[in-house]
Every structure is written in structure tokens, then in C-alpha cells.
Design a protein around this motif. Sequence first.
Motif, PDB file in Angstrom:
ATOM      1  N   GLU A 203      44.151 -67.687 -28.169  1.00  0.00           N
ATOM      2  CA  GLU A 203      43.336 -67.875 -29.563  1.00  0.00           C
ATOM      3  C   GLU A 203      44.448 -67.788 -30.586  1.00  0.00           C
ATOM      4  O   GLU A 203      44.628 -68.459 -31.817  1.00  0.00           O
ATOM      5  CB  GLU A 203      42.458 -66.913 -29.715  1.00  0.00           C
ATOM      6  CG  GLU A 203      41.195 -67.321 -28.832  1.00  0.00           C
ATOM      7  CD  GLU A 203      39.756 -66.381 -29.192  1.00  0.00           C
ATOM      8  OE1 GLU A 203      38.942 -66.662 -28.548  1.00  0.00           O
ATOM      9  OE2 GLU A 203      40.229 -65.363 -30.018  1.00  0.00           O
ATOM     10  N   LEU A 204      45.490 -66.764 -30.462  1.00  0.00           N
ATOM     11  CA  LEU A 204      46.361 -66.290 -31.346  1.00  0.00           C
ATOM     12  C   LEU A 204      47.897 -66.910 -31.118  1.00  0.00           C
ATOM     13  O   LEU A 204      48.804 -66.501 -31.867  1.00  0.00           O
ATOM     14  CB  LEU A 204      46.223 -64.896 -31.527  1.00  0.00           C
ATOM     15  CG  LEU A 204      45.166 -64.123 -31.813  1.00  0.00           C
ATOM     16  CD1 LEU A 204      45.279 -62.450 -31.905  1.00  0.00           C
ATOM     17  CD2 LEU A 204      44.440 -64.451 -33.110  1.00  0.00           C
ATOM     18  N   ASN A 205      47.761 -67.737 -30.085  1.00  0.00           N
ATOM     19  CA  ASN A 205      49.336 -68.099 -29.649  1.00  0.00           C
ATOM     20  C   ASN A 205      50.467 -67.046 -29.507  1.00  0.00           C
ATOM     21  O   ASN A 205      51.420 -67.262 -30.015  1.00  0.00           O
ATOM     22  CB  ASN A 205      49.791 -69.144 -30.683  1.00  0.00           C
ATOM     23  CG  ASN A 205      48.966 -70.510 -30.517  1.00  0.00           C
ATOM     24  OD1 ASN A 205      48.746 -70.936 -29.629  1.00  0.00           O
ATOM     25  ND2 ASN A 205      48.785 -71.007 -31.637  1.00  0.00           N
ATOM     26  N   LEU A 206      49.861 -65.975 -28.964  1.00  0.00           N
ATOM     27  CA  LEU A 206      50.831 -64.816 -28.661  1.00  0.00           C
ATOM     28  C   LEU A 206      51.615 -65.112 -27.564  1.00  0.00           C
ATOM     29  O   LEU A 206      51.427 -65.777 -26.679  1.00  0.00           O
ATOM     30  CB  LEU A 206      49.986 -63.669 -28.543  1.00  0.00           C
ATOM     31  CG  LEU A 206      49.256 -62.943 -29.475  1.00  0.00           C
ATOM     32  CD1 LEU A 206      48.475 -61.761 -28.841  1.00  0.00           C
ATOM     33  CD2 LEU A 206      50.213 -62.213 -30.286  1.00  0.00           C
ATOM     34  N   THR A 207      53.012 -64.535 -27.540  1.00  0.00           N
ATOM     35  CA  THR A 207      53.779 -64.184 -26.517  1.00  0.00           C
ATOM     36  C   THR A 207      53.711 -62.831 -25.957  1.00  0.00           C
ATOM     37  O   THR A 207      53.551 -61.989 -27.038  1.00  0.00           O
ATOM     38  CB  THR A 207      55.188 -64.551 -27.000  1.00  0.00           C
ATOM     39  OG1 THR A 207      55.276 -65.981 -27.516  1.00  0.00           O
ATOM     40  CG2 THR A 207      56.254 -64.224 -25.908  1.00  0.00           C
ATOM     41  N   MET A 208      53.583 -62.751 -24.935  1.00  0.00           N
ATOM     42  CA  MET A 208      53.212 -61.322 -24.212  1.00  0.00           C
ATOM     43  C   MET A 208      54.353 -60.680 -23.183  1.00  0.00           C
ATOM     44  O   MET A 208      54.711 -61.610 -22.337  1.00  0.00           O
ATOM     45  CB  MET A 208      51.669 -61.455 -23.744  1.00  0.00           C
ATOM     46  CG  MET A 208      51.005 -60.480 -24.388  1.00  0.00           C
ATOM     47  SD  MET A 208      49.149 -60.642 -23.973  1.00  0.00           S
ATOM     48  CE  MET A 208      49.168 -60.093 -22.335  1.00  0.00           C
TER      49      MET A 208
END
Lengths: 320, 328
Positions: A203-208
Motif C-alpha cells: 500500500e505504501l510502496n515501501l522498500t523493506m
Amino acid sequence: MSDNILDIQRLSVAYQSPYGLVRAVDDVSISILKGEVLGLVGESGSGKSTLGLAILRLVPPPGRIVKGSIFYNGVDLLRVDDETIQKIRGREISMVFQDPSSSLNPLMKIKDHFIELFRTHEPNISDKDVEERSIEILKRLGIPSERFNDYPHQLSGGMKQRVYIGLAIALNPKILIADEPTTALDVLIEAQILRLLNRLKRELNLTMILITHNMGVVAENADRIAVMYAGKLVEAASKEEIFAEPLHPYTQGLFESAPNFLRRVRNIASIPGEPPDLINPPSGCLFNPRCPKRFDKCLKEHPPLIDVGGRIVACYLYGG
Amino acid sequence: MENILVVDNVKKYFPIEKSFIERIFSKEKTYVKAVDGVSFKVLRGEVLGLVGESGSGKTTTGLMVVGLTKPTYGRILFDGADIASLSSRELRQLRKKIQMVFQDPMASLNPRMKIGEAVEEPLRIHGIGSAKERREMVSEALQKVGLSPSFMDRFPHELSGGQRQRVVIARAIILKPELIVADEPVAMVDVSVRAQILDLLLSLKKEYGLTYIFITHDLSAASYVCDRIAVMYLGKIVELANTDELFDNPMHPYTKALISAVPVPDPRLRREKFIPSGEIPSPINPPEGCRFHTRCPYAIESCRKNEPTLEEILRDHFVACPVLPFSH
């Protein structure tokens, strides 16, 4: 590559202990691609958590970053001033730790944690805005808004970790570093939290960067996997490649020695010995005392990271 | 096969301390129902797993078996004798036969005691052998767990985590016990060392004809060492079966959920996950009826009222659920 969001180059972090210098992270280079989940795997003492902390310049003394660069958007995070890194923490790159109980202030209501966070980064924000935005975050995380006025001890372990993740994503960071986010939790809660992290990532286009000792967690949640051993990066590849064909003998050993109830075998091949003492590391490859495939060269010098068909490995079996 | 241990409807309630004011206004005592009616048998020579999340009562059950806490209700028979009714002298004799290995080896070892003294202590307590004989027995026990006798003169902080757990195991076997209760013995050991410790436990079992109760939250570790597994939830056993049967054919919704939730270290073995919402309820006021009904997708009206009993649904496969095993 242009789609690298974070470029770690030749990073070394050391701790001065009374018994000598501990190289917690030793000459590690790795890039994190935009939008990926990088699983950073290793045992305690492998340097995986220290690497995570170094990205935000949060290595606690007596540890210090000895050398290297960490490029984010073309800026070397290790060389910007304190004010700049302060602005990057939380807003650009955020972090979640293992134990939610020690990450939340027991004397502050959940609400006050959010107020403090927003006020620090946006001094002019109104009370109403704080409340609205916080409640929206809590909702996203599946926490009823009544919990807003609770103290941390009134929440279960899983709830606390949700709140903490909420604080970590509150300022819409681009990168989330999750350091053993589910290790302190029971298996069903762990599954809930991992599911939540996956959803947030989408949903937040995160890189993790998912730091863990659990091979199962990376197998189910990471796109790419980097394996650390005794402060060194020993192997990095896509999840599919590494599970299909682990190159480094340590990675091979980890896979073979992990009991797996879907493939019940009565005889697993365990890795002999234990991880080295970093004050007195063995000479040569740090894994050589435990390695079934070692030869002369391995005793002399730690192997450099080399490229093997697009994969990275530090082992003389493949050249170098 | 012969039963070495019979646990018969055992309960353990811990009273909750109330403040003065609370005591004036309410006479009712409240309890944490840590273990609430658990029955099982352990066969001589087997490894029985007690598996569950925190709060399931698995550790409390283990503590009652070694006699470190007394059941509030029910009986625990070791070789036919009720552990709870033994005098402290008899209990001491019993402790020779039942030993325990705890999760944290650092907390299990006195930091000021040399390894040799720590492993020797059970012999001294039970007045076994002369000083010289004891030293030999310690040296032998250390070798059995894969440590050289030179470890005798070291202190716990000089050892690695795996070595410390080996020391704790050496201390547990030195009295040549019949039953060992191992409570999360590898939870604090490095991942690359876990398999070694599990293999060590299995080889000692073979050599000494030991029986184990293996307490863990880790289903993978349980699948590796256990012959049978009892799954616990909120103070009750919900399912009990042979290891292969339990993993191949889980019948209780909670067992199914637990098995599906474990992250599997192989991306090619992707499975459907079935994760119940919510968390384990408080053992102070556990839900009425089936304790899992608040989170169970299969729950029907009667699950809210009737507490299910553990029934043998297939041969040697016990399940406390009147719904799921019969739904297909």
C-alpha cells in the motif's frame, strides 16, 4: 544501477571492548533495490542488526562506523550533518525493533507517542491533525481507536508491535528496516504481523530490509536474501536462486540443518562447531573452521565478494 | 509399552493477589488457570512433545512433572507413585530419576561456579561417590555431551551458548535419570548450533534409554525429535497424536492454524495459511465452552457452551473438537 534506493559500500563497524576490537560489520557492500524486500539473514553476532543501525547512524557507543559509505538518493548518509540525518530518520528511512515493550515508553499513552512523533517533525501541527492522522494509521493497522488512550502495558505483545509499526510508518518513509520484528511473538501473532508488513509494503510502496535469523520468514517474505556470518556478507541472491542452489557452504549448512516439518527427515546434517569469537577471529575465511569444503587457500585470507552469474558470494570455491 | 508417567486431570491455579480495598469489596478469589484439566501418559523410551504458544500451560505442566510446583488438583504418577503426595525426602529421591533442562543455560548456571562444580552438584546433593569418583563422573558426563574434561575449570561466561547448554545437559544426565523434561532447550541457542543440540539429546536418549518430555513452541524442532505431540491451548490439550499423523492429518482448528502459520524455509513449498484473528485470551477468565471458540472459524453455537473433551477419534489420535473432525 539506477534503481538502487540504497547503496552500502565497504561498510565497517567496530566495537571497542575491554578484550579487543570487535569487527561487528566488516567490509560489507550491498545494494537495496527500490521496492524490494531484502531479507538480511544471520545468527546472533553476525552483524545484521548493527548493519541496520548503521544505515540510520544509530550504532550505540562504544560502537562506531569505521569506514564506508551508504548512499541514499545520491547522498552519503555517513557524511551528512546531524540535522540532516535526523530529518531522514522516520521520514525517509524508519526502523522497527524486536521487542515492542522496550521500544515504547511505559509512562506515555499510545496517543502521546504519536503526538511526540508528529510534533518533533512538524512543530506546527494542530492537536486535531495529530489525532486524525494517528487514528487513521491505527485503523490501517487493525487497532481499535479506543486503544489510543491506553498505556503500552495495557496492550498485548502483538498490539504493541502494531502500534510500533504504526509509529514507524507514520511519516510515510520510503524504506522500513524491520529488525527481527516478530521474534518476540508467538507463531500465530508472527504470521499476523508479517501479513500486515506485506500489506503495508504494497500500500505504501515501501522498500523493506527484513532482518531475521529465521530462514522460514525470509523464504515467505523476502524477494532477495543476503546472508551474513561473523560480520561478513557471505552470499546474496534472489530468494529463488538461493533456495534452489545455495552457493556458500554456510548457507548450505543452514538450509540442511534447519528442521522442516514438511520434509520430516530423521537425520539432519548439522554444521559442526559454533560461530567464531569476534575478538579472536580465525585467520583466513571466518567460516573455515566449520567448513566441510575448506582447502589451503581458505586458511590464508578471507575471500572477497565475487560475482557468480549475477549472484554475489564470498568463497574460494567459486574463484576470487 | 509401559507408562513411565501418568498425568491425570491435573490443574494448576495461581491465586491473584488482591489489594486491601479489593478484598473488602469482593470475597471472590480470582485465579490464573495456567493448567486446567490436562491428562496424558508418557511411554518409557519415547519423546512426548508439549507444544503451544506462551500462556498455553506447557511450562507449568513441565514444572509439575518434576515436582517444582504442586498441582492444585489431579494426580501425577511416576512409576505408579503420586508425585504430589511424596514427602520432601521421597521427592528428593524422585529427583534423581526426573531431571529438567531449562531454556536459558546462562540463567541455569551459577556464574561464580566452575563448570566442574556445577555438573558435580547433583552428585554432592545426593551424596554419591567420593570426591575423586565424582570428578571422574563429571569428566565422563562432559565427554558424553561432547565437551573435553578441560571445561571443568572454566566459568560459564567463558563458554559459548551451545557449550553452556551442553553443560546443563551434562548436569541433567549425571544422576542417570529416567525422565528428562526439556523446556525449550534450543530456543536460545544459535540457529547453526540448534541441530547439534537436538541430535545430542537424541543420541543420549538412545544411549541411556531416556524418556523425554520436550516442551517447545517450535513445531519444526518438535517434528524432528518427538514421537508423539500434544498441542496445548490455554491450559488444555486440544490434540494429541503421533508426530507424523499430527502433521499429515491435523484435526483441531488450532493445530491446523499453528501448522499453517509456521514459516517454512523453502519457497517451493508455499502453502495456504489459515491465521485466526486475535490473540490467546487471558487465562484468568478463559472463554466458556471451547476455549478456542472466540477465534475459531468453524465454531458453532454449541462450542460457546459445551467444553469439548479429548476423544480418541482415530487410533491413537485424540482431538478435543466435536466439529471439524466430522465436517468432511
